[in-house]
Design a protein around this motif. Structure first.
Motif, short mmCIF file in Angstrom:
data_model
loop_
_atom_site.label_atom_id
_atom_site.label_comp_id
_atom_site.label_asym_id
_atom_site.label_seq_id
_atom_site.Cartn_x
_atom_site.Cartn_y
_atom_site.Cartn_z
N ALA A 82 -21.65 10.27 -8.14
CA ALA A 82 -21.24 8.97 -8.67
C ALA A 82 -20.20 9.14 -9.78
O ALA A 82 -19.18 8.44 -9.81
N SER A 83 -20.45 10.07 -10.68
CA SER A 83 -19.52 10.23 -11.80
C SER A 83 -18.18 10.79 -11.36
O SER A 83 -17.17 10.60 -12.03
N ALA A 84 -18.16 11.48 -10.20
CA ALA A 84 -16.90 12.04 -9.71
C ALA A 84 -16.11 11.06 -8.87
O ALA A 84 -14.96 11.32 -8.53
N SER A 85 -16.70 9.91 -8.52
CA SER A 85 -16.00 8.95 -7.67
C SER A 85 -14.90 8.27 -8.46
O SER A 85 -14.97 8.13 -9.68
N GLN A 86 -13.88 7.86 -7.74
CA GLN A 86 -12.73 7.23 -8.37
C GLN A 86 -12.39 5.95 -7.62
O GLN A 86 -12.75 5.77 -6.46
N GLU A 87 -11.67 5.07 -8.31
CA GLU A 87 -11.16 3.88 -7.67
C GLU A 87 -10.24 4.30 -6.53
O GLU A 87 -9.40 5.19 -6.68
N SER A 88 -10.40 3.69 -5.35
CA SER A 88 -9.56 4.06 -4.22
C SER A 88 -8.11 3.67 -4.50
O SER A 88 -7.82 2.73 -5.25
N VAL A 89 -7.20 4.41 -3.88
CA VAL A 89 -5.78 4.13 -4.08
C VAL A 89 -5.43 2.74 -3.58
O VAL A 89 -4.55 2.07 -4.13
N PHE A 90 -6.14 2.26 -2.55
CA PHE A 90 -5.84 0.93 -2.01
C PHE A 90 -6.23 -0.16 -2.99
O PHE A 90 -5.47 -1.11 -3.24
N SER A 91 -7.41 -0.02 -3.60
CA SER A 91 -7.82 -0.98 -4.62
C SER A 91 -6.90 -0.90 -5.83
O SER A 91 -6.54 -1.93 -6.42
N ARG A 92 -6.53 0.33 -6.21
CA ARG A 92 -5.67 0.50 -7.39
C ARG A 92 -4.31 -0.15 -7.17
O ARG A 92 -3.80 -0.86 -8.06
N MET A 93 -3.71 0.05 -6.00
CA MET A 93 -2.40 -0.53 -5.78
C MET A 93 -2.47 -2.05 -5.65
O MET A 93 -1.55 -2.75 -6.10
N SER A 94 -3.55 -2.58 -5.09
CA SER A 94 -3.70 -4.04 -5.06
C SER A 94 -3.88 -4.59 -6.47
O SER A 94 -3.35 -5.65 -6.81
N ARG A 95 -4.64 -3.85 -7.31
CA ARG A 95 -4.80 -4.28 -8.70
C ARG A 95 -3.46 -4.25 -9.44
O ARG A 95 -3.11 -5.19 -10.18
N LEU A 96 -2.69 -3.20 -9.24
CA LEU A 96 -1.38 -3.11 -9.89
C LEU A 96 -0.42 -4.16 -9.36
O LEU A 96 0.41 -4.70 -10.11
N ALA A 97 -0.52 -4.48 -8.06
CA ALA A 97 0.33 -5.53 -7.50
C ALA A 97 0.06 -6.86 -8.19
O ALA A 97 0.99 -7.60 -8.55
N ALA A 98 -1.23 -7.18 -8.38
CA ALA A 98 -1.57 -8.42 -9.07
C ALA A 98 -1.11 -8.37 -10.53
O ALA A 98 -0.59 -9.36 -11.07
N GLN A 99 -1.28 -7.23 -11.17
CA GLN A 99 -0.91 -7.09 -12.59
C GLN A 99 0.59 -7.27 -12.80
O GLN A 99 1.02 -7.88 -13.79
#
Length: 375
Positions: free
Chosen positions: A8-25
């Motif tokens: 769990a601690s090693a998991s990261q936000e997926s690149v797809f979620s991250r790019m969608s978040r940055l697109a909205a930002q």
């Protein structure tokens, strides 16, 4: 205080979620994450409305009987061999937990979709990737000999994706025959991720289950076929007699997919097939692919047009996904997101064309302004 487990601690936000978040930002046009911009087709929405108030309680873990039968008829298999899941991601996870475990190896091609490797590890198995080649003239190529060389006594399964995300590759009948011969020679399971089975350009892709029905598990997705990615209705078509075992795992993952959405998909599948919906879907995607590919070439990118999926890959020496979303206002997926064991080709990007023509035009205009600003 106790700590979360390392997984769990090693998991990261997926690149797809991250790019969608940055697109909205950044107010960017999102050509990164693969989801359509509008509502699903009206016949699917009507079916969902009809199902509400009628199909609202638990279904069996294997899925609603009407959906299993509809999928069986559509895929040409026995409905008893279908297991319905919460999207294709859960289908792949159920198969990982059911087919391999500690000490096993799972072969897959790289670039690799981001859930394949962690799901193998969660099952206790080791993912082993074999790189595809990218030639500026020939495009993406697949080497069966390299795949065969990676087989060891620990290899338990081959995990393949055709049409292939992110490359858009559709494996030829000869390539699939070679894969089947390899699997039979070493007695391997085949997990065939075919979520883009209706999204192709040219000849219909051959399903591996038609070549090796005794060892192939086919994964599918209503979200991709019916432009309803958030509905999370997926499925597994298993070799005869093996669905009951999958159901034992399925009942402790999410137990069942949403009942009214299962009922809606069951009603919609024959309508989609009989009405020509898939033909129209492919024609619309082909037009947007041509628009995007031509625009990117005009901007100096080397474009590798797909034979399937709704993504294209491109190389541009001066672009990075981070720069484009921040400076140009266009979100794409960096090629390195699909590589874990090997280096991604320099300047590789995956770009989605499952968007409106207006969004694609706007993205190309922004990329042109960005190019002029850098000149």
């Amino acid at each position: 205080m106790p700590q979360l487990h390392d997984r769990a601690s090693a998991s990261q936000e997926s690149v797809f979620s991250r790019m969608s978040r940055l697109a909205a930002q950044h107010g960017a046009v999102n050509l990164g994450q693969g989801f359509p911009p509008g509502a699903p087709p009206p016949f699917l929405l009507r079916a969902a409305q009809d199902a509400l108030g009628r199909s609202d309680q638990y279904t069996p873990p294997a899925g609603l009987g009407s959906l299993r039968d509809a999928l069986g008829a559509d895929l040409g298999v026995d409905g008893a061999d279908i297991t319905v899941t919460c999207g294709a991601t859960e289908a792949l996870n159920v198969l990982a937990l059911s087919l391999y475990g500690p000490g096993d190896e799972v072969l897959m091609l790289e670039p690799v979709f981001d859930v394949y490797m962690p799901q193998a590890r969660l099952a206790g198995a080791a993912p082993v990737t074999v790189p595809m080649r990218l030639d500026p003239q020939a495009g993406w190529t697949f080497d069966l000999n390299a795949l065969a060389a990676a087989v060891t006594p620990r290899t338990r399964a081959l995990l393949l994706n055709s049409p292939f995300n992110p490359t858009g590759t559709v494996f030829t009948p000869d390539e699939l025959a070679g894969i089947v011969a390899l699997a039979r020679r070493h007695d391997l399971w085949i997990v065939s991720d075919e979520v883009y089975d209706e999204l192709y350009f040219g000849e219909r892709p051959v399903s591996l289950r038609t070549l090796a029905p005794e060892r192939t598990f086919t994964v599918g997705s209503a979200g991709k076929r019916l432009e309803a990615t958030g509905w999370r209705v997926g499925w597994i078509a298993a070799p005869p007699g093996l669905s009951a075992g999958l159901g034992g795992v399925r009942q402790v993952t999410s137990f069942c997919a949403p009942a009214p959405l299962q009922a809606a998909v069951a009603a919609a599948l024959p309508v989609a097939r009989d009405s020509g919906f898939y033909d129209d879907l492919r024609a619309g995607y082909a037009a947007r692919l041509a628009l995007l590919a031509g625009g990117l070439r005009d901007l100096g990118a080397t474009v590798f047009e797909p034979r399937g999926t709704y993504f294209l890959t491109a190389l541009h020496p001066d672009w990075t996904a981070q720069t484009l979303v921040e400076a140009a206002g266009v979100a794409v997926i960096p090629g390195e997101a699909f590589y874990a064991r090997h280096a991604a080709p320099h300047g590789l990007l995956r770009v989605a064309f499952c968007k409106s023509a207006d969004d694609i035009h706007l993205a190309l205009e922004r990329l042109e302004r960005h190019r002029r600003g850098r000149a």
